[in-house]
Design an enzyme around this catalytic site. Structure first.
Site, PDB file in Angstrom:
ATOM      1  N   HIS A   1       0.818  -1.220   0.000  1.00 46.16           N
ATOM      2  CA  HIS A   1       0.000   0.000   0.000  1.00 46.16           C
ATOM      3  C   HIS A   1       0.850   1.269   0.000  1.00 46.16           C
ATOM      4  CE1 HIS A   1      -4.037  -1.871   0.727  1.00 46.16           C
ATOM      5  NE2 HIS A   1      -3.234  -2.893   0.988  1.00 46.16           N
TER       6      HIS A   1
ATOM      7  N   ASP B   1       3.089   9.395  -0.773  1.00 44.64           N
ATOM      8  CA  ASP B   1       1.966   8.547  -0.369  1.00 44.64           C
ATOM      9  C   ASP B   1       1.814   7.433  -1.399  1.00 44.64           C
ATOM     10  OD1 ASP B   1      -0.221   7.847   1.225  1.00 44.64           O
ATOM     11  OD2 ASP B   1      -0.972   9.893   1.291  1.00 44.64           O
TER      12      ASP B   1
HETATM   13  C1  GDG Z   1      -2.436   3.568   3.235  1.00 42.27           C
HETATM   14  C2  GDG Z   1      -1.396   4.272   2.346  1.00 42.27           C
HETATM   15  C3  GDG Z   1      -3.033   4.239   0.465  1.00 42.27           C
HETATM   16  C4  GDG Z   1      -9.435   9.052   7.945  1.00 42.27           C
HETATM   17  N1  GDG Z   1      -9.969   9.699   8.997  1.00 42.27           N
HETATM   18  C5  GDG Z   1     -11.246   9.356   9.062  1.00 42.27           C
HETATM   19  C6  GDG Z   1     -11.511   8.494   8.016  1.00 42.27           C
HETATM   20  N2  GDG Z   1     -10.385   8.312   7.354  1.00 42.27           N
HETATM   21  C7  GDG Z   1     -10.258   7.443   6.175  1.00 42.27           C
HETATM   22  C8  GDG Z   1     -10.285   8.224   4.874  1.00 42.27           C
HETATM   23  C9  GDG Z   1      -9.582   7.275   3.928  1.00 42.27           C
HETATM   24  C10 GDG Z   1      -8.582   6.593   4.858  1.00 42.27           C
HETATM   25  O1  GDG Z   1      -9.011   6.799   6.189  1.00 42.27           O
HETATM   26  C11 GDG Z   1      -7.180   7.164   4.723  1.00 42.27           C
HETATM   27  O2  GDG Z   1      -6.647   6.642   3.550  1.00 42.27           O
HETATM   28  P1  GDG Z   1      -5.331   7.180   2.856  1.00 42.27           P
HETATM   29  O3  GDG Z   1      -5.185   6.502   1.558  1.00 42.27           O
HETATM   30  O4  GDG Z   1      -5.436   8.647   2.736  1.00 42.27           O
HETATM   31  O5  GDG Z   1      -4.098   6.908   3.841  1.00 42.27           O
HETATM   32  P2  GDG Z   1      -3.398   5.736   4.739  1.00 42.27           P
HETATM   33  O6  GDG Z   1      -4.159   5.433   5.963  1.00 42.27           O
HETATM   34  O7  GDG Z   1      -2.023   6.221   4.966  1.00 42.27           O
HETATM   35  O8  GDG Z   1      -3.402   4.423   3.828  1.00 42.27           O
HETATM   36  C12 GDG Z   1      -2.095   5.118   1.288  1.00 42.27           C
HETATM   37  C13 GDG Z   1      -3.930   3.420   1.364  1.00 42.27           C
HETATM   38  O9  GDG Z   1      -3.202   2.697   2.350  1.00 42.27           O
HETATM   39  C14 GDG Z   1      -4.734   2.409   0.552  1.00 42.27           C
HETATM   40  O10 GDG Z   1      -3.912   1.604  -0.202  1.00 42.27           O
HETATM   41  O11 GDG Z   1      -3.832   5.073  -0.341  1.00 42.27           O
HETATM   42  O12 GDG Z   1      -1.153   5.702   0.424  1.00 42.27           O
HETATM   43  O13 GDG Z   1      -0.540   5.086   3.136  1.00 42.27           O
HETATM   44  O14 GDG Z   1     -10.456   6.304   3.444  1.00 42.27           O
HETATM   45  O15 GDG Z   1     -11.603   8.495   4.514  1.00 42.27           O
HETATM   46  N3  GDG Z   1     -12.710   7.969   7.764  1.00 42.27           N
HETATM   47  C15 GDG Z   1     -13.700   8.328   8.607  1.00 42.27           C
HETATM   48  N4  GDG Z   1     -13.515   9.157   9.657  1.00 42.27           N
HETATM   49  C16 GDG Z   1     -12.317   9.687   9.933  1.00 42.27           C
HETATM   50  O16 GDG Z   1     -12.179  10.430  10.904  1.00 42.27           O
HETATM   51  N5  GDG Z   1     -14.908   7.826   8.372  1.00 42.27           N
END
Ligand code: GDG
Length: 572
Positions: free
Chosen positions: A224, A431
């Site tokens: 990821h 990222d």
């Molecule tokens: C890893 C990789 C890759 C966050 N706060 C809340 C909330 N979230 C949800 C967001 C989104 C997810 O969490 C965060 O996803 P990201 O992709 O931005 O980041 P990572 O956690 O670092 O994920 C990344 C991912 O894996 C998938 O392969 O894209 O690059 O680092 O879905 O919406 N959701 C809710 N409340 C919150 O307070 N409901």
């Protein structure tokens, strides 16, 4: 014998253990041919004709039918709560939950409870058509595995932030390997185990540990995070051994082409292994590498966004009251130093110095890995930046430019907030993908969409290009500030023109396509040919159309030779 498992069922002529030196990965010609003939003896089924190849291919391409009795097993460090009232606080959980619910897979991961002795597999619990099997991992190793090697060495290195890497501690690496062994042992006790899909940097060597336990099913791995360049990878202790262990996977998936290229360069630079057409051949067999840019369920975000404006009308309008007539930008991140929240706030400071009382930022920051000093320090840095900017630019009437929300919000609330914000600010230093960027786009009103400001170092920028999102250098508050001003002044027609193609791409490759695509390719990655087709052994090409052309014999890493003395040249 498992028809999907030719390579691994062949007794190795020169056994290569998981601790083999890199040069041992390359097979000599005699060993390779011996493997071929042993495999042919074990597999000879003279009655099999091309129809069998096709039948096997169909089985290999439709994982659902292949796995009707045997479940797909998904492995990640943490398992989602599957509770719709609770937020999904990370990209991996957000991505895998719909996959497991719809595919009937068994999702295994750490239970969060540690065991005093060795690992313990808990009872399976049903979620949708899927199931969850949580594992209590050994207390003696978990912290060094999780906080130590995984999150203080691999995480910063994979994001090319070497200055954030903790000094190397041998004990951390030992624990990392121990936890991978524990996970492999627990998985081996699962009944009706089908193909295994391993996720993320916590489990780089898990495939290798599973093979050591003679697990024969197809095993795929998806990363990821980004994969770094060779000079960065070199700083990871035991990088040779780790990369070598990854060759036990049949399929290794990356988010972007540049991650995949970096991985292949690392194999070449550090293990001396060549690749052709993104396939790597070693004494462990064939490992195919491929990109699978992770997506979201855009329809769900559209529905949530619309519903949210009705269901959460009150919360949204009370938040709008706090904006005091200013425009709204939104940032949603785990509180992680890779996410570039600090530079985003510095950029806001600049915008407000130039145009006072023009814009507010709603920053939702989910606490993450707070037990690691680098994270707790980062979180207090953000706290002070927010206070400074609010003190400097806030008004006596009570307007504060940064609304900082550390509590969790539901996915529906989140979708409504995305839709309310004129600007989506996604500025990670680096990222893997960044799902927030995609969720922001999906939640927009098609007739009046907001503008996405996107770090050029997020994987999402490979898809959502600079004609659509406003790409920025995340290390430059100046650059981000300019983009914020451009976004807030952008005419509606241009916003629509930029938004439409992004939305089309999200709809064309959803999270469901992503998982189907990976599983289909994992099916392809296993060799399924009858004995008379053995010259194709090791490549996974299952019919004429997919076969590589063979031309002038050419050295492919000195490891591969056609049985009739014609060597494969993989198609370019
Ligand atoms: C890893 C990789 C890759 C966050 N706060 C809340 C909330 N979230 C949800 C967001 C989104 C997810 O969490 C965060 O996803 P990201 O992709 O931005 O980041 P990572 O956690 O670092 O994920 C990344 C991912 O894996 C998938 O392969 O894209 O690059 O680092 O879905 O919406 N959701 C809710 N409340 C919150 O307070 N409901």
């Amino acid at each position: 014998m498992d028809p999907f498992n030719v390579m691994k069922s062949v007794p190795a002529a020169a056994p290569v253990t998981s601790r083999a030196r890199p040069e041992q990965l390359k097979m000599n010609q005699a060993d390779f041919e011996q493997q071929l003939s042993q495999a042919a003896l074990g597999r000879a089924r003279p009655a099999d004709g091309p129809h069998v190849v096709l039948a096997q291919r169909e089985a290999a391409t439709g994982m659902e039918s292949q796995l009707s009795d045997e479940k797909l097993v998904v492995v990640s460090n943490r398992v989602s709560t599957f509770d719709p009232s609770k937020p999904k606080t990370g990209g991996l959980a957000a991505a895998l939950e719909p996959v497991v619910e719809r595919s009937g897979a068994v999702w295994t991961g750490s239970s969060g409870t540690l065991s005093e002795g060795s690992e313990r597999l808990n009872d399976l619990k049903r979620h949708g058509t899927g199931q969850v099997a949580k594992i209590d991992l050994p207390a003696a190793h978990y912290d060094s595995f999780y906080y130590g090697f995984a999150n203080s060495t691999l995480w910063p290195a994979f994001h090319s932030l070497t200055e954030r890497m903790s000094p190397s501690e041998e004990a951390h690496y030992k624990s990392y390997r121990e936890i991978n062994c524990s996970m492999a042992r627990a998985l081996s006790r699962l009944k009706n185990r089908g193909a295994i899909w391993v996720h993320d940097y916590h489990f780089l060597p898990l495939g290798d540990e599973l093979r050591e336990l003679s697990i024969q099913q197809p095993i795929g791995f998806f990363l990821h995070t980004p994969w770094p360049r060779p000079d960065v990878m070199e700083k990871v202790p035991h990088h040779h051994e780790l990369m070598e262990s990854m060759l036990a996977y049949d399929l290794v998936g990356f988010q972007t082409r540049s991650d995949l290229d970096n991985f292949l360069c690392c194999l070449q630079a550090h293990l001396g292994l060549e690749s052709k057409s993104d396939a790597v051949i070693s004494a462990r067999g064939l490992t195919r590498c491929q990109t699978f840019p992770i997506g979201i369920d855009p329809k769900q975000f559209v529905d949530y966004a619309v519903q949210s404006l009705a269901t959460h009308r009150q919360e949204i309008s009370s938040m709008q009251d706090k904006l005091d007539g200013t425009k709204l930008a939104i940032g949603v991140d785990r509180l992680d130093y890779t996410k570039g929240i600090d530079n985003r706030i510095k950029a806001l400071d600049q915008v407000l110095a130039d145009k006072p009382h023009s814009i507010s930022l709603l920053q939702i920051g989910t606490p993450s890995r707070g037990d690691i000093p680098a994270y707790s320090e980062y979180q207090s840095d953000i706290d002070s930046l927010v206070s400074d900017v609010n003190r400097k630019h806030g008004t006596d009437q009570g307007w504060k430019p940064v609304l900082y929300e550390k509590g969790h919000v539901s996915q529906m609330q989140l979708a409504g907030l995305y839709r309310t914000a004129e600007v989506g600010l996604v500025t990670p230093l680096r990222d893997g993908m960044n799902l927030v960027a995609k969720e922001y786009v999906a939640a927009q009103d098609p007739n009046d969409p907001g503008v996405l400001i996107l770090s050029k170092f997020a994987g999402a920028a490979e898809d959502l290009n600079g004609n659509e999102a406003l790409h920025v250098d995340p290390a430059s508050p100046d650059d981000i500030a300019t983009a914020i001003s451009t976004a807030t002044e952008m005419p509606r027609e241009e916003r629509i023109e930029r938004w439409r193609p992004m939305m089309d791409k999200l709809e064309a490759y959803t999270i469901h396509d992503w998982s189907k695509d990976f599983l289909r390719e994992l099916g392809h990655s296993r060799v399924a040919v009858p004995a008379d087709q053995f010259r194709y052994l090791g490549f996974g090409w299952l019919n004429e159309a997919e076969m590589p052309s063979y031309e002038t014999p050419e050295e492919l890493n000195g490891a591969v030779k056609h049985v009739q003395d014609t060597r494969w040249v993989l198609p370019s």
